[in-house]
Motif scaffolding. Structure first.
Motif, PDB file in Angstrom:
ATOM      1  N   PHE A 163       0.872  -1.177   0.000  1.00  0.00           N
ATOM      2  CA  PHE A 163       0.000   0.000   0.000  1.00  0.00           C
ATOM      3  C   PHE A 163       0.904   1.220   0.000  1.00  0.00           C
ATOM      4  O   PHE A 163       1.728   1.388   0.903  1.00  0.00           O
ATOM      5  N   HIS A 164       0.754   2.060  -1.033  1.00  0.00           N
ATOM      6  CA  HIS A 164       1.616   3.236  -1.181  1.00  0.00           C
ATOM      7  C   HIS A 164       0.791   4.511  -1.043  1.00  0.00           C
ATOM      8  O   HIS A 164      -0.305   4.595  -1.615  1.00  0.00           O
ATOM      9  N   ILE A 165       1.329   5.467  -0.326  1.00  0.00           N
ATOM     10  CA  ILE A 165       0.770   6.817  -0.297  1.00  0.00           C
ATOM     11  C   ILE A 165       1.852   7.744  -0.832  1.00  0.00           C
ATOM     12  O   ILE A 165       2.910   7.903  -0.203  1.00  0.00           O
ATOM     13  N   THR A 166       1.616   8.343  -1.973  1.00  0.00           N
ATOM     14  CA  THR A 166       2.604   9.250  -2.535  1.00  0.00           C
ATOM     15  C   THR A 166       2.361  10.671  -2.015  1.00  0.00           C
ATOM     16  O   THR A 166       1.255  11.000  -1.584  1.00  0.00           O
ATOM     17  N   ALA A 167       3.418  11.474  -2.060  1.00  0.00           N
ATOM     18  CA  ALA A 167       3.344  12.873  -1.594  1.00  0.00           C
ATOM     19  C   ALA A 167       2.638  12.927  -0.238  1.00  0.00           C
ATOM     20  O   ALA A 167       1.652  13.666  -0.061  1.00  0.00           O
ATOM     21  N   SER A 168       3.126  12.151   0.707  1.00  0.00           N
ATOM     22  CA  SER A 168       2.436  12.021   1.996  1.00  0.00           C
ATOM     23  C   SER A 168       2.337  13.355   2.729  1.00  0.00           C
ATOM     24  O   SER A 168       3.176  14.258   2.571  1.00  0.00           O
ATOM     25  N   GLN A 169       1.293  13.464   3.531  1.00  0.00           N
ATOM     26  CA  GLN A 169       1.002  14.684   4.281  1.00  0.00           C
ATOM     27  C   GLN A 169       0.796  14.316   5.752  1.00  0.00           C
ATOM     28  O   GLN A 169       0.389  13.185   6.061  1.00  0.00           O
ATOM     29  N   PRO A 170       0.999  15.242   6.668  1.00  0.00           N
ATOM     30  CA  PRO A 170       0.741  14.943   8.081  1.00  0.00           C
ATOM     31  C   PRO A 170      -0.671  14.408   8.317  1.00  0.00           C
ATOM     32  O   PRO A 170      -0.885  13.586   9.205  1.00  0.00           O
ATOM     33  N   ALA A 171      -1.637  14.841   7.516  1.00  0.00           N
ATOM     34  CA  ALA A 171      -3.019  14.369   7.664  1.00  0.00           C
ATOM     35  C   ALA A 171      -3.178  12.887   7.304  1.00  0.00           C
ATOM     36  O   ALA A 171      -4.209  12.273   7.609  1.00  0.00           O
ATOM     37  N   ASP A 172      -2.148  12.310   6.686  1.00  0.00           N
ATOM     38  CA  ASP A 172      -2.192  10.868   6.372  1.00  0.00           C
ATOM     39  C   ASP A 172      -1.822  10.027   7.586  1.00  0.00           C
ATOM     40  O   ASP A 172      -1.940   8.803   7.545  1.00  0.00           O
ATOM     41  N   SER A 173      -1.365  10.655   8.643  1.00  0.00           N
ATOM     42  CA  SER A 173      -0.975   9.920   9.852  1.00  0.00           C
ATOM     43  C   SER A 173      -2.190   9.201  10.435  1.00  0.00           C
ATOM     44  O   SER A 173      -3.224   9.823  10.728  1.00  0.00           O
ATOM     45  N   ALA A 174      -2.070   7.906  10.577  1.00  0.00           N
ATOM     46  CA  ALA A 174      -3.185   7.070  11.045  1.00  0.00           C
ATOM     47  C   ALA A 174      -2.682   5.635  11.110  1.00  0.00           C
ATOM     48  O   ALA A 174      -1.517   5.361  10.799  1.00  0.00           O
ATOM     49  N   THR A 175      -3.562   4.726  11.507  1.00  0.00           N
ATOM     50  CA  THR A 175      -3.267   3.296  11.422  1.00  0.00           C
ATOM     51  C   THR A 175      -3.935   2.759  10.169  1.00  0.00           C
ATOM     52  O   THR A 175      -5.102   3.067   9.893  1.00  0.00           O
ATOM     53  N   TYR A 176      -3.183   1.960   9.412  1.00  0.00           N
ATOM     54  CA  TYR A 176      -3.706   1.402   8.173  1.00  0.00           C
ATOM     55  C   TYR A 176      -3.823  -0.119   8.327  1.00  0.00           C
ATOM     56  O   TYR A 176      -2.860  -0.795   8.701  1.00  0.00           O
ATOM     57  N   LEU A 177      -5.013  -0.615   8.024  1.00  0.00           N
ATOM     58  CA  LEU A 177      -5.314  -2.033   8.208  1.00  0.00           C
ATOM     59  C   LEU A 177      -5.523  -2.708   6.868  1.00  0.00           C
ATOM     60  O   LEU A 177      -6.208  -2.143   5.998  1.00  0.00           O
ATOM     61  N   CYS A 178      -4.939  -3.881   6.692  1.00  0.00           N
ATOM     62  CA  CYS A 178      -5.311  -4.667   5.528  1.00  0.00           C
ATOM     63  C   CYS A 178      -6.284  -5.746   5.976  1.00  0.00           C
ATOM     64  O   CYS A 178      -6.278  -6.164   7.142  1.00  0.00           O
ATOM     65  N   ALA A 179      -7.139  -6.156   5.052  1.00  0.00           N
ATOM     66  CA  ALA A 179      -8.165  -7.151   5.379  1.00  0.00           C
ATOM     67  C   ALA A 179      -8.332  -8.087   4.193  1.00  0.00           C
ATOM     68  O   ALA A 179      -8.387  -7.641   3.045  1.00  0.00           O
ATOM     69  N   LEU A 180      -8.404  -9.384   4.494  1.00  0.00           N
ATOM     70  CA  LEU A 180      -8.595 -10.383   3.451  1.00  0.00           C
ATOM     71  C   LEU A 180     -10.018 -10.907   3.485  1.00  0.00           C
ATOM     72  O   LEU A 180     -10.543 -11.193   4.567  1.00  0.00           O
ATOM     73  N   ASP A 181     -10.600 -11.037   2.314  1.00  0.00           N
ATOM     74  CA  ASP A 181     -11.886 -11.715   2.257  1.00  0.00           C
ATOM     75  C   ASP A 181     -11.630 -13.207   2.093  1.00  0.00           C
ATOM     76  O   ASP A 181     -10.984 -13.611   1.146  1.00  0.00           O
ATOM     77  N   ILE A 182     -12.124 -13.993   3.015  1.00  0.00           N
ATOM     78  CA  ILE A 182     -11.859 -15.421   2.953  1.00  0.00           C
ATOM     79  C   ILE A 182     -13.126 -16.233   2.757  1.00  0.00           C
ATOM     80  O   ILE A 182     -13.115 -17.458   2.868  1.00  0.00           O
ATOM     81  N   SER A 183     -14.228 -15.545   2.490  1.00  0.00           N
ATOM     82  CA  SER A 183     -15.482 -16.265   2.326  1.00  0.00           C
ATOM     83  C   SER A 183     -16.375 -15.594   1.289  1.00  0.00           C
ATOM     84  O   SER A 183     -17.580 -15.513   1.480  1.00  0.00           O
ATOM     85  N   TYR A 184     -15.769 -15.106   0.216  1.00  0.00           N
ATOM     86  CA  TYR A 184     -16.500 -14.517  -0.901  1.00  0.00           C
ATOM     87  C   TYR A 184     -17.550 -13.506  -0.454  1.00  0.00           C
ATOM     88  O   TYR A 184     -18.734 -13.637  -0.759  1.00  0.00           O
ATOM     89  N   GLY A 185     -17.067 -12.517   0.279  1.00  0.00           N
ATOM     90  CA  GLY A 185     -17.923 -11.406   0.649  1.00  0.00           C
ATOM     91  C   GLY A 185     -18.557 -11.533   2.009  1.00  0.00           C
ATOM     92  O   GLY A 185     -19.179 -10.610   2.495  1.00  0.00           O
ATOM     93  N   ASN A 186     -18.391 -12.673   2.651  1.00  0.00           N
ATOM     94  CA  ASN A 186     -19.045 -12.845   3.943  1.00  0.00           C
ATOM     95  C   ASN A 186     -18.151 -12.602   5.139  1.00  0.00           C
ATOM     96  O   ASN A 186     -18.655 -12.405   6.243  1.00  0.00           O
ATOM     97  N   LYS A 187     -16.865 -12.670   4.947  1.00  0.00           N
ATOM     98  CA  LYS A 187     -15.996 -12.607   6.118  1.00  0.00           C
ATOM     99  C   LYS A 187     -14.667 -11.951   5.774  1.00  0.00           C
ATOM    100  O   LYS A 187     -13.928 -12.438   4.919  1.00  0.00           O
ATOM    101  N   LEU A 188     -14.376 -10.851   6.469  1.00  0.00           N
ATOM    102  CA  LEU A 188     -13.091 -10.183   6.340  1.00  0.00           C
ATOM    103  C   LEU A 188     -12.244 -10.503   7.556  1.00  0.00           C
ATOM    104  O   LEU A 188     -12.724 -10.433   8.687  1.00  0.00           O
ATOM    105  N   VAL A 189     -10.977 -10.831   7.301  1.00  0.00           N
ATOM    106  CA  VAL A 189     -10.019 -11.053   8.377  1.00  0.00           C
ATOM    107  C   VAL A 189      -9.007  -9.920   8.313  1.00  0.00           C
ATOM    108  O   VAL A 189      -8.416  -9.673   7.251  1.00  0.00           O
ATOM    109  N   PHE A 190      -8.815  -9.245   9.443  1.00  0.00           N
ATOM    110  CA  PHE A 190      -7.977  -8.047   9.483  1.00  0.00           C
ATOM    111  C   PHE A 190      -6.591  -8.330  10.044  1.00  0.00           C
ATOM    112  O   PHE A 190      -6.434  -9.146  10.951  1.00  0.00           O
TER     113      PHE A 190
END
Lengths: 112, 113
Positions: free
Chosen positions: A75-102
Motif C-alpha cells: 500500500f503506497h501513499i505518494t506525496a504524503s502529508q501529516p493528515a495521512d498519519s493514522a493506522t492502516y489495516l489490511c483485510a482479506l476476504d476469505i469467504s467470498y464477501g461474507n468474512k473479512l479477516v484483518f
C-alpha cells in the motif's frame, strides 16, 4: 496456521515522501484484499479494494498492489502529508464477501 | 447523518452485569456485523447478519447474543460480563452482495471492572 502480518513497527516518514506499507499473509487464498484507515477513537474507513486477478489499483495518491504468488499486498501513499498519519489495516476476504479477516495494522506518522 | 451509529460510545460496568450495545445503519444495507478490537488492535469478526438472518457466528461465548429486529438494526447483548470482555466493539454494515467494503460505526469502548 493462518496469519496476516503488517509492519509491526510504526512507520515514520517525512512529508512529501512516499509511504509503503506491507501486508503479508499465509495459508489464506483470498478472493480480494481491502485496505482501511483507522484514526484514534474512530472506526476503520474503507480506502481501496483489489481483487485476486488485479495486480494494481490506484485512487488519487493511493496505490495498492496484490501479488498472490508472494501472498503480499503493498500500500503506497505518494506525496504524503501529516493528515495521512493514522493506522492502516489490511483485510482479506476469505469467504467470498461474507468474512473479512484483518491484520493488526501499521501506524503511519508523517512529519512536516 | 451518521451512516452507522452505535450507542453508547463508552460503557463502564462491573463483572457479572448484563449490558447491551445498539447499532443502526441508514445506508439501506442488507448485511450487518459485530467486530471486536482487542488491546493489540486486532479486529475480529463476531457475528454477521444478512437481512435479519444470522450468517456468521464465530467462536464467541454464548454470553454474547446478537439481535436483529430489522435489517437496519443489530444489537449486541452481553450477559455475565467478564474482565476479558473489555475491548472496543464495532458495528459495521455492507451491501451484502459479495466483495463489499464495510462501513463501520465509531465503536463502543467497553470496560469491565
Amino acid at each position: 496456521s493462518q496469519k496476516i502480518e503488517q509492519n509491526s513497527e510504526a512507520l515514520n516518514i517525512q512529508e512529501g515522501k512516499t509511504a509503503t506499507l506491507t501486508c503479508n499473509y499465509t495459508n489464506y487464498s483470498p478472493a480480494y484484499l481491502q485496505w482501511y484507515r483507522q484514526d484514534p477513537g474512530r472506526g476503520p474507513v474503507f480506502l481501496l479494494l483489489i481483487r485476486e486477478n488485479e495486480k494494481e489499483k490506484r485512487k488519487e495518491r493511493l496505490k495498492v498492489t496484490f501479488d498472490t504468488t508472494l501472498k503480499q499486498s503493498l500500500f503506497h501513499i505518494t506525496a504524503s502529508q501529516p493528515a495521512d498519519s493514522a493506522t492502516y489495516l489490511c483485510a482479506l476476504d476469505i469467504s467470498y464477501g461474507n468474512k473479512l479477516v484483518f491484520g493488526a495494522g501499521t501506524i503511519l506518522r508523517v512529519k512536516s | 447523518d451518521t451512516a452507522v451509529s452505535q450507542t453508547p460510545k463508552y460503557l463502564v460496568t462491573q463483572m457479572g452485569n448484563d449490558k447491551s450495545i445498539k447499532c443502526e445503519q441508514n445506508l439501506g444495507h442488507d448485511t450487518m456485523y459485530w467486530y471486536k478490537q482487542d488491546s493489540k488492535k486486532f479486529l475480529k469478526i463476531m457475528f454477521s447478519y444478512n437481512n435479519k438472518e444470522l450468517i456468521i457466528n464465530e467462536t464467541v461465548p454464548n454470553r454474547f447474543s446478537p439481535k436483529s429486529p430489522d435489517k437496519a438494526h443489530l444489537n449486541l447483548h452481553i450477559n455475565s460480563l467478564e474482565l476479558g470482555d473489555s475491548a472496543v466493539y464495532f458495528c459495521a454494515s455492507s451491501l451484502g452482495t459479495g466483495d463489499e467494503k464495510l462501513f463501520f460505526g465509531s465503536g463502543t469502548q467497553l470496560s469491565v471492572l
